[in-house]
Structure formats: structure tokens, C-alpha cells
Design a protein around this motif. Structure first.
Motif, short mmCIF file in Angstrom:
data_model
loop_
_atom_site.label_atom_id
_atom_site.label_comp_id
_atom_site.label_asym_id
_atom_site.label_seq_id
_atom_site.Cartn_x
_atom_site.Cartn_y
_atom_site.Cartn_z
N HIS A 9 -12.85 5.15 -4.36
CA HIS A 9 -13.34 4.23 -3.57
C HIS A 9 -13.25 5.87 -1.95
CE1 HIS A 9 -9.68 1.50 -4.41
NE2 HIS A 9 -11.24 1.27 -5.18
N ALA A 22 0.86 -1.31 0.17
CA ALA A 22 -0.25 -0.04 -0.37
C ALA A 22 1.07 1.45 0.28
CB ALA A 22 -0.36 0.03 1.43
N ALA A 48 -4.69 -5.02 -2.99
CA ALA A 48 -6.61 -6.38 -3.21
C ALA A 48 -6.07 -6.74 -2.36
CB ALA A 48 -6.57 -5.92 -4.47
N ALA A 88 -0.73 -3.02 -6.26
CA ALA A 88 -1.56 -2.52 -6.21
C ALA A 88 -2.33 -4.16 -5.86
CB ALA A 88 -2.30 -2.08 -7.49
N SER A 89 -1.86 -5.19 -6.71
CA SER A 89 -2.39 -6.58 -6.81
C SER A 89 -2.01 -7.34 -5.23
CB SER A 89 -1.96 -7.65 -7.98
OG SER A 89 -2.29 -7.02 -9.30
N TRP A 106 -7.64 -3.41 -0.36
CA TRP A 106 -8.20 -2.21 -1.66
C TRP A 106 -8.69 -0.90 -1.12
CZ3 TRP A 106 -4.82 -0.83 -5.72
CH2 TRP A 106 -5.63 0.27 -6.30
#
Length: 193
Positions: free
Chosen positions: A79, A16, A137, A133-134, A142
């Protein structure tokens, strides 16, 4: 392969932090644009230890990085409840295409699995952003990565609230600015009647 959402923590993971560091390379509140051109992007990549010293970084690479960053910012704005559907859809499509340009491969070891770039240089560095990012998540956090809803700011931040309801990087700064703009706009409409 999805992870249990109950494991989401109120502190950002290393992945993150990588995403937030990348999205916060924009010029915000007098800071400088860190991806302005090839030279600036090269300095940032080396500072973040994302590229080897002999790698060539061009102005076109910097432009590609800014486009990837801007797509991530639009998704992080979603978000916070930002309702720009067309912008979000375009950003998501851009991120899908980026995944083809900067592919990742699973690396399986006895201690776990992670995604790693299949290329080196700038494409590998941009793939590392997608891998981070994956990872966020897959860890179930995420939706906690957000971009401030205050239009001049859009700073990326990690929402540490228990109910994941933060919409501004700082309630005292950006939240107060938005509240004041809303108040002044409402007052002006009332006086204009």
C-alpha cells in the motif's frame, strides 16, 4: 456489497485499529515480540480480549499468528508502493489459505451485517483478524492501512493524508532516516567515480 469509497475517513475505524494492533506486535525499536511463544501470545490475546481464559495457546499457535501477521505486513507495505511483487503475491496466497483455516460467516441482523469467526479459541482469534481486515476493505479504507517503508521499522499505521500518499509512519523519524540513507548512498557513489 462494496461500500462507497467517498465514505473513507481520515480516522481509523475500530476494525482498522484491530489490524494495526495485530501487525504492530513485532519487536520494533526495542519493543518486545508479543507473539514470541505460546505464553506471550496467550497474554496478548487476553489483553486484547480476543480469547477466553481457559483456551490453550501453544507455540505452534504463536508461529501461525506470526506468519499471518507477516503476510499482512507485506500487503500493507504494498500500500506504500513497495515493489516486492513476489513477496506480496506470496503473502496474498498465504492470506487466501488462512481464510480457509480460519473461516468466517456473515451475521445478519436488523442493524447490519458483519463477519464472525465460525470457531473459538486461537482459530477464532485469528479469524477475527481476517474479519477486521475485511471490514476495513468493505468500508473503503484498506489502502490507508500501511506499513512503514523504512526497512528496520515496518510499523503499521493509518494514512491520514488527504491524498493517501504517506509512506512512513513518521516523516520526521523514518522518512528522514530514509532520506539520509539515500543522500549518503548517492554521495558515496559520486565520490567513488
Amino acid at each position: 456489497m462494496a461500500m462507497d469509497a467517498s465514505r473513507t475517513t481520515l480516522s481509523p475505524s475500530a476494525a482498522a485499529e484491530v489490524v494495526l494492533t495485530f501487525v504492530n506486535t513485532r519487536a520494533i525499536d526495542g519493543s518486545r515480540e508479543e507473539l514470541l511463544d505460546g505464553a506471550a501470545f496467550s497474554r496478548w490475546l487476553r489483553k486484547e480480549d480476543l480469547i477466553d481464559s481457559p483456551s490453550l495457546v501453544t507455540d505452534a499457535d504463536a508461529a501461525a499468528a506470526r506468519e499471518l501477521r507477516d503476510a499482512l505486513v507485506l500487503v500493507l507495505l504494498a500500500h506504500t508502493g513497495e515493489q516486492d511483487e513476489a513477496g506480496r503475491a506470496g503473502a496474498e496466497e498465504y492470506l487466501r489459505r488462512s481464510a480457509e483455516l480460519y473461516p468466517l460467516a456473515p451475521v445478519i441482523t436488523a442493524s447490519g451485517v458483519h463477519l464472525a469467526p465460525t470457531q473459538s479459541g486461537v482459530p477464532g482469534a485469528l479469524a477475527k483478524m481476517l474479519a477486521a481486515a475485511s471490514d476495513v476493505a468493505l468500508r473503503g479504507s484498506w489502502m490507508r492501512l500501511k506499513a512503514c517503508r523504512n526497512p528496520p521499522c515496518h510499523l503499521g499505521f493509518y494514512d491520514r493524508t488527504r491524498n493517501s500518499s504517506a509512506a512512513y509512519c513518521s516523516p520526521n523519524r523514518c522518512g528522514a532516516q530514509v532520506a539520509m540513507r539515500t543522500y549518503r548512498s548517492r554521495k558515496a557513489k559520486e565520490e567513488g567515480r
